[in-house]
Motif scaffolding. Structure first.
Motif, PDB file in Angstrom:
ATOM      1  N   ALA A  78     -21.874  15.944 124.719  1.00  0.00           N
ATOM      2  CA  ALA A  78     -21.825  13.988 125.566  1.00  0.00           C
ATOM      3  C   ALA A  78     -23.326  15.051 126.095  1.00  0.00           C
ATOM      4  CB  ALA A  78     -20.777  14.155 126.243  1.00  0.00           C
TER       5      ALA A  78
ATOM      6  N   LEU B  81     -26.587   3.388 116.930  1.00  0.00           N
ATOM      7  CA  LEU B  81     -25.905   2.548 117.478  1.00  0.00           C
ATOM      8  C   LEU B  81     -25.649   2.196 116.973  1.00  0.00           C
ATOM      9  CD1 LEU B  81     -26.372   1.626 120.693  1.00  0.00           C
ATOM     10  CD2 LEU B  81     -28.143   0.538 119.986  1.00  0.00           C
TER      11      LEU B  81
ATOM     12  N   SER C 221     -22.808   1.342 123.007  1.00  0.00           N
ATOM     13  CA  SER C 221     -23.540   1.008 123.872  1.00  0.00           C
ATOM     14  C   SER C 221     -24.053  -0.665 123.904  1.00  0.00           C
ATOM     15  CB  SER C 221     -25.127   1.395 124.684  1.00  0.00           C
ATOM     16  OG  SER C 221     -25.310   1.001 125.576  1.00  0.00           O
TER      17      SER C 221
ATOM     18  N   THR D 140     -20.153   8.816 122.965  1.00  0.00           N
ATOM     19  CA  THR D 140     -21.922   8.695 122.715  1.00  0.00           C
ATOM     20  C   THR D 140     -21.824  10.029 122.861  1.00  0.00           C
ATOM     21  OG1 THR D 140     -22.029   6.611 123.859  1.00  0.00           O
ATOM     22  CG2 THR D 140     -23.751   8.211 124.021  1.00  0.00           C
TER      23      THR D 140
ATOM     24  N   THR E  37     -24.479   6.606 119.543  1.00  0.00           N
ATOM     25  CA  THR E  37     -24.747   6.455 120.336  1.00  0.00           C
ATOM     26  C   THR E  37     -24.125   4.775 120.907  1.00  0.00           C
ATOM     27  OG1 THR E  37     -26.962   7.051 121.402  1.00  0.00           O
ATOM     28  CG2 THR E  37     -26.527   4.983 122.371  1.00  0.00           C
TER      29      THR E  37
ATOM     30  N   PRO F 214     -17.540   3.587 124.562  1.00  0.00           N
ATOM     31  CA  PRO F 214     -18.949   4.121 125.513  1.00  0.00           C
ATOM     32  C   PRO F 214     -19.406   5.468 125.474  1.00  0.00           C
ATOM     33  CG  PRO F 214     -18.488   2.371 126.156  1.00  0.00           C
ATOM     34  CD  PRO F 214     -17.452   2.644 125.252  1.00  0.00           C
TER      35      PRO F 214
ATOM     36  N   ARG G  17     -18.036  17.789 119.212  1.00  0.00           N
ATOM     37  CA  ARG G  17     -19.395  17.149 119.738  1.00  0.00           C
ATOM     38  C   ARG G  17     -19.325  17.606 120.710  1.00  0.00           C
ATOM     39  NH1 ARG G  17     -15.029  11.572 121.417  1.00  0.00           N
ATOM     40  NH2 ARG G  17     -15.024  12.146 123.307  1.00  0.00           N
TER      41      ARG G  17
ATOM     42  N   LEU H   6     -26.591  12.374 116.221  1.00  0.00           N
ATOM     43  CA  LEU H   6     -26.181  11.317 117.774  1.00  0.00           C
ATOM     44  C   LEU H   6     -25.403  10.473 117.164  1.00  0.00           C
ATOM     45  CD1 LEU H   6     -26.667  10.431 120.184  1.00  0.00           C
ATOM     46  CD2 LEU H   6     -28.884  10.030 120.052  1.00  0.00           C
TER      47      LEU H   6
END
Length: 114
Positions: free
Chosen positions: A39, A10, A113, A89, A111, A86, A37, A109
Motif C-alpha cells: 500500500a 480502478l 475508490s 488499494t 485502486t 478502500p 501487496r 495497481l
C-alpha cells in the motif's frame, strides 16, 4: 524468470477484480506461488499463497474475500478479490518461492475508490 501480473485497475468499494500472473522460466508446477501487496507508504505484505498441492493460505484480511488459485497447464496464478475495500488499494505483486526468499515480478495497481 518472468512473472507478469495483470488485471489491476480502478474499482468501486464492494466490487471485484481478478488478478492474473503469467509465469515463465521455471518449472511452475513444482513451485509454491503467492500474492503480496504494498500500500502507499506501507511495506510489502503477504496476501495469499498456494502450494504445489493447491493448498491455500490467506492473511486475516483476505480470508472470505479473496481466493488464490493456479493453473499449471497455463503456468498462471490468479487472485480473485471480492468485496473490495478502500484499504485494499495497493500494488499487488505475484511471487514465486524459488528460494528461501520470494521472487517478485512486476506489480499491478489496484485502486478501490468511489
Amino acid at each position: 524468470v518472468q512473472l507478469q501480473a495483470s488485471g489491476g485497475g480502478l474499482v468501486q468499494p464492494g466490487g471485484s477484480l481478478r488478478l492474473s500472473c503469467a509465469a515463465s522460466g521455471f518449472k511452475f508446477s513444482f513451485i509454491a506461488m503467492g500474492w503480496y501487496r504494498e500500500a502507499p507508504g506501507g511495506q510489502r505484505e503477504l496476501v495469499a499463497g498456494i502450494t504445489t498441492d493447491d493448498l491455500a493460505v490467506y492473511t486475516d484480511y483476505a480470508k472470505g474475500r479473496f481466493t488464490i488459485s493456479r493453473d499449471n497447464a497455463k503456468t498462471t496464478v490468479y487472485l480473485q478479490m471480492n468485496s473490495l475495500k478502500p484499504e485494499d488499494t495497493a500494488v499487488y505483486y505475484c511471487s514465486a518461492a524459488l528460494t528461501s526468499e520470494p521472487y517478485w515480478g512486476q506489480g499491478t495497481l489496484v485502486t478501490v475508490s468511489s
